[in-house]
Design a protein around this motif. Structure first.
Motif, short mmCIF file in Angstrom:
data_model
loop_
_atom_site.label_atom_id
_atom_site.label_comp_id
_atom_site.label_asym_id
_atom_site.label_seq_id
_atom_site.Cartn_x
_atom_site.Cartn_y
_atom_site.Cartn_z
N ASP A 23 0.14 -3.57 -3.67
CA ASP A 23 0.54 -2.92 -4.90
C ASP A 23 -0.02 -3.73 -6.07
O ASP A 23 -0.80 -4.67 -5.84
N PRO A 24 0.37 -3.43 -7.30
CA PRO A 24 -0.16 -4.20 -8.42
C PRO A 24 0.19 -5.69 -8.40
O PRO A 24 -0.44 -6.48 -9.09
N GLU A 25 1.16 -6.07 -7.57
CA GLU A 25 1.55 -7.48 -7.47
C GLU A 25 0.55 -8.28 -6.63
O GLU A 25 0.15 -9.38 -7.00
N ALA A 26 0.13 -7.74 -5.48
CA ALA A 26 -0.79 -8.43 -4.57
C ALA A 26 -1.19 -7.48 -3.45
O ALA A 26 -0.55 -6.46 -3.22
N ALA A 75 -3.89 -13.48 -14.05
CA ALA A 75 -3.63 -12.15 -14.62
C ALA A 75 -2.23 -11.65 -14.26
O ALA A 75 -1.74 -10.70 -14.85
N GLY A 76 -1.64 -12.25 -13.24
CA GLY A 76 -0.30 -11.85 -12.84
C GLY A 76 -0.24 -10.69 -11.86
O GLY A 76 0.79 -10.03 -11.75
N GLY A 77 -1.33 -10.45 -11.13
CA GLY A 77 -1.29 -9.37 -10.15
C GLY A 77 -2.66 -9.07 -9.56
O GLY A 77 -3.59 -9.87 -9.64
N THR A 78 -2.77 -7.87 -8.99
CA THR A 78 -3.99 -7.43 -8.32
C THR A 78 -5.02 -6.96 -9.34
O THR A 78 -4.73 -6.10 -10.17
#
Length: 97
Positions: A23-26, A75-78
């Motif tokens: 997901d946008p987290e990893a 960036a804090g994510g994917t």
């Protein structure tokens, strides 16, 4: 700075990769190799690719099972950089057989 991808962008990118989830987290993928030396060889090749990209995945090694987790920490994510690294990991895993 790289931009974090939204859910739709991540899902579209994952559809083009092999066995990745996220997901946008990893994003992450777990693979099993035939032997421990094969697994270590994959880790070595991924390390070389990561150095070339100046972007490094988290790698968990459990005998012959590897889990790769990609996330752009700054960036804090994917980001697109994680997707590109995942593509390179897929190529390395496929080449190792």
């Amino acid at each position: 700075m790289a931009e974090v991808l939204d859910t739709a962008q991540v899902q579209a990118a994952l559809a083009e990769l092999t066995d990745w989830v996220g997901d946008p987290e990893a994003i992450a993928r777990t693979v099993s190799l035939a032997t421990f030396p094969d697994a270590v060889a994959v880790v070595t090749r991924v390390a070389i690719a990561a150095e070339e990209m100046d972007h490094h995945p988290d790698i968990d090694i459990r005998w012959r099972t590897l889990t790769f987790r990609c996330r752009t920490h700054s960036a804090g994510g994917t980001t697109a950089l994680d997707i590109e690294l995942a593509r390179r990991i897929d190529e390395i895993v496929a080449a190792q057989g």
